[in-house]
Design a protein around this motif. Structure first.
Motif, short mmCIF file in Angstrom:
data_model
loop_
_atom_site.label_atom_id
_atom_site.label_comp_id
_atom_site.label_asym_id
_atom_site.label_seq_id
_atom_site.Cartn_x
_atom_site.Cartn_y
_atom_site.Cartn_z
N TRP A 329 8.68 8.05 -0.34
CA TRP A 329 9.57 7.57 -0.78
C TRP A 329 9.60 6.05 -0.13
O TRP A 329 9.75 4.95 -0.88
CB TRP A 329 10.82 8.11 -1.08
CG TRP A 329 12.18 7.38 -1.63
CD1 TRP A 329 12.10 6.80 -2.96
CD2 TRP A 329 13.01 6.67 -0.89
NE1 TRP A 329 13.22 6.03 -2.97
CE2 TRP A 329 14.02 6.02 -1.85
CE3 TRP A 329 13.64 7.03 0.60
CZ2 TRP A 329 15.39 5.65 -1.53
CZ3 TRP A 329 14.83 6.44 0.83
CH2 TRP A 329 15.46 5.77 -0.06
N ILE A 330 9.83 6.16 1.16
CA ILE A 330 9.74 4.95 1.99
C ILE A 330 8.60 3.99 1.88
O ILE A 330 8.70 2.93 1.72
CB ILE A 330 9.94 5.24 3.55
CG1 ILE A 330 11.74 5.83 3.58
CG2 ILE A 330 10.08 4.14 4.28
CD1 ILE A 330 11.89 6.53 4.74
N LEU A 331 7.52 4.91 1.81
CA LEU A 331 6.07 4.17 1.87
C LEU A 331 5.67 3.76 0.32
O LEU A 331 4.74 2.64 0.46
CB LEU A 331 5.02 4.96 2.43
CG LEU A 331 5.13 5.28 3.92
CD1 LEU A 331 4.10 6.54 4.28
CD2 LEU A 331 5.23 4.05 4.79
N ASP A 332 6.24 4.41 -0.74
CA ASP A 332 5.68 4.00 -1.82
C ASP A 332 6.80 2.98 -2.89
O ASP A 332 7.74 3.54 -3.47
CB ASP A 332 5.31 5.27 -2.66
CG ASP A 332 4.65 5.10 -4.03
OD1 ASP A 332 4.46 4.08 -4.45
OD2 ASP A 332 3.95 6.11 -4.61
N PRO A 333 6.56 1.94 -3.07
CA PRO A 333 7.64 1.10 -3.84
C PRO A 333 7.72 1.43 -5.16
O PRO A 333 8.57 1.22 -5.74
CB PRO A 333 7.09 -0.36 -3.42
CG PRO A 333 5.61 -0.31 -2.81
CD PRO A 333 5.39 0.90 -2.30
N ARG A 334 6.57 2.06 -5.65
CA ARG A 334 6.63 2.48 -7.26
C ARG A 334 7.56 3.45 -7.40
O ARG A 334 7.96 3.59 -8.79
CB ARG A 334 5.12 2.95 -7.56
CG ARG A 334 4.03 1.79 -7.48
CD ARG A 334 2.80 2.34 -7.67
NE ARG A 334 2.53 3.41 -6.61
CZ ARG A 334 1.36 4.14 -6.32
NH1 ARG A 334 0.60 4.05 -7.18
NH2 ARG A 334 1.20 5.06 -5.44
N ASP A 425 13.76 -3.62 2.47
CA ASP A 425 13.14 -4.50 3.20
C ASP A 425 11.85 -4.34 3.35
O ASP A 425 11.19 -3.56 4.39
CB ASP A 425 14.02 -4.90 4.55
CG ASP A 425 13.37 -6.01 5.44
OD1 ASP A 425 12.15 -6.49 5.04
OD2 ASP A 425 13.89 -6.31 6.27
N ARG A 426 10.78 -4.42 2.30
CA ARG A 426 9.31 -4.19 2.58
C ARG A 426 8.83 -4.43 3.57
O ARG A 426 7.89 -3.69 4.34
CB ARG A 426 8.69 -4.49 1.08
CG ARG A 426 9.40 -3.83 -0.22
CD ARG A 426 9.61 -2.42 0.03
NE ARG A 426 8.62 -1.52 0.33
CZ ARG A 426 8.75 -0.41 0.40
NH1 ARG A 426 10.00 0.40 0.52
NH2 ARG A 426 7.64 0.55 0.71
N ALA A 427 8.99 -5.74 4.05
CA ALA A 427 8.33 -6.59 5.25
C ALA A 427 8.69 -5.61 6.74
O ALA A 427 7.70 -5.36 7.42
CB ALA A 427 8.84 -7.83 5.46
#
Ligand SMILES: C[S@@+](CC[C@H](N)C(=O)[O-])C[C@H]1O[C@@H](n2cnc3c(N)ncnc32)[C@H](O)[C@@H]1O
Length: 457
Positions: A329-334, A425-427
């Motif tokens: 979930w943390i890695l996949d923004p979809r 904060d995706r960055a």
């Protein structure tokens, strides 16, 4: 705590050829901390080399005359494991100041333990050392032991040529003979229930079968060296063995290697007079599976979940199948932002409905919910989770994670955690985490690494 060993005459079943050997690498192992353990190898004749035989000893070593002790039968590798356990041998945890339990009669179940006062979730009830702590497998003279026994209608049928139960009884008597008289009396006053009165078990072995609690963290040697129940240990305790079974138990215990003791905790609020219970079968099994395994204790369970499996089974199945994966979930923004929170809240709701607080799923659901709120930058919700997790005292991992500093939502500790706001904060997430393993490593700020396998993909 789970029971469930020595249920039928199929165990123990170690064959001569399968007897584990002491690894050469262990031969010169230094004792890092604790005191050296001395004992006598069990006399198993020519079945095993005496330096490989399990050892009869009284633990902890150098106990004072008034200190509770356990008579033990342990493999040499377990001796090493204990000696290298940090803090071993630690004193027994002091009992609560006010009485927490009493022993009494439980209609239809024999004796049982009852709450002597109102207990809150997480309250410490008692700690004790086992009267007897023993390996559940011995090298046996007849390698066809396991194939020789069969079951019909849930009753164990023992062939006439079968003499290994006598053999186990004889060895266990060696241990009982070494107990302090007061402990021997306590041991012999424990119940032997059907079917262990009729399946060929002797009086000592029968007591072990009816009252034993399995210990999973004493298994000797590297993982995979021991198969099935071989290498497992069981404890027979004066008080904890009096707990009757429930499929929605209100207590849980854990075994601590350093103090060589079991501690019992309330897993939810318990009213004075209520019976204290634990589980003898896996909690997320179906009613039918539980019915089958409880037969080996002569138990026909009449708890709410067993009486109404049409309501209970789907809930337990759903709880078993819900497996929140926070790393993905943390890695996949979809994936939706509220996915993990929703899954964990559903788990917690099912736990409440089925009264399954003793299940480790509660610990996992609360820990993952805490992680999710931290990733979403919601310190207020995260602090509620931290407070709830602090009450899950019966899971030893909880002590190892610093939760105290997360109780205040304004605490600067939040911003310092690597996972803070990584879902929004995706960055930051991209900078810190380049793989699933990398995210899982960051979970150690919230969950003890020993619990990690449960949250990996
Ligand atoms: C470990 S002992 C528990 C203490 C035991 N009741 C006593 O009198 O000492 C296990 C035995 O208690 C009885 N027992 C435990 N839980 C029960 C339950 N839910 N319903 C009926 N009998 C139960 C069964 O006879 C079982 O084999």
């Amino acid at each position: 705590m789970r029971r469930g060993f020595l249920k039928n005459a199929n165990t123990p079943k170690t064959k001569n050829s399968e007897v584990p050997t002491i690894q050469d690498s262990l031969a010169g192992l230094k004792i890092a901390g604790g005191i050296e353990i001395h004992g006598q190898p069990l006399d198993l004749g020519d079945r095993i080399r005496s330096d490989q035989a399990p050892i009869v000893c009284t633990l902890p070593p150098n106990a004072k005359p008034d200190e509770p002790v356990s008579v033990c039968l342990i493999w040499p590798e377990t001796t090493e494991l204990l000696q290298n356990t940090q803090g071993f041998p630690q004193p027994l945890r002091p009992q609560p100041n006010e009485a927490t339990y009493r022993v009494g009669e439980s209609p239809g179940k024999g004796m049982g333990l009852f709450a002597a006062r109102d207990l809150k979730q997480g309250d410490f009830i008692l700690s004790e050392r086992a009267l007897l702590l023993t390996t559940l497998s011995l090298p046996l003279p007849h390698s066809r032991f396991a194939e020789g026994a069969s079951q019909s209608d849930g009753r164990v049928v023992v062939p006439a040529t079968f003499n290994s139960l006598d053999d186990f009884e004889r060895h266990m008597k060696t241990l009982v003979d070494q107990m302090r008289p007061v402990n021997r009396e306590a041991f012999m006053s424990l119940t032997v229930a059907r079917p262990h009165t009729t399946d060929g078990s002797g009086p000592i072995h029968g007591r072990i079968r009816t009252n034993g609690c399995s210990i999973s963290n004493l298994r000797p040697g590297p993982p995979g060296q021991w198969k099935g129940s071989d290498g497992q240990y069981g404890a027979i305790l004066e008080k904890i063995s009096r707990l009757n079974h429930s499929c929605s138990p209100n207590t849980q215990s854990h075994f601590d290697k350093a103090s060589l003791s079991h501690s019992l905790f309330a897993v939810r609020d318990i009213a004075v007079g209520e019976e204290l219970t634990n589980n003898y079968t896996p909690l997320l099994d179906s009613a039918l599976q539980r019915e089958w395994s409880l037969k080996s204790y002569g138990i026909v369970c009449r708890c709410e979940a067993c009486l109404d499996p049409r309501t209970s089974d789907p809930r337990r199945r759903r709880l078993n199948n819900l497996a929140p994966n926070p790393a993905q979930w943390i890695l996949d923004p979809r994936l939706p932002d509220d996915l993990i929170v929703k899954q964990c809240l559903e788990q917690i709701l099912l736990i409440e409905k089925e009264k399954l607080h003793a299940s480790r799923t509660l610990y996992m659901a609360l820990s993952i919910l805490l992680i999710a709120h931290v990733c979403l930058g919601d310190a207020k919700q995260a602090s509620f989770c931290a407070a709830r997790l602090q009450r899950v005292t019966w899971v030893p991992y909880v002590e190892k994670v610093k939760l105290g500093e997360l109780l205040d939502p304004a605490s600067p500790a939040y911003a310092k955690r690597r996972l803070w706001r990584t879902r929004i904060d995706r960055a930051k997430a991209a900078r810190l985490f380049d793989s699933h393993e990398c995210v899982v490593r960051a979970f150690s700020e919230f969950i003890d690494p020993l619990a990690f396998p449960l949250v990996e993909a």
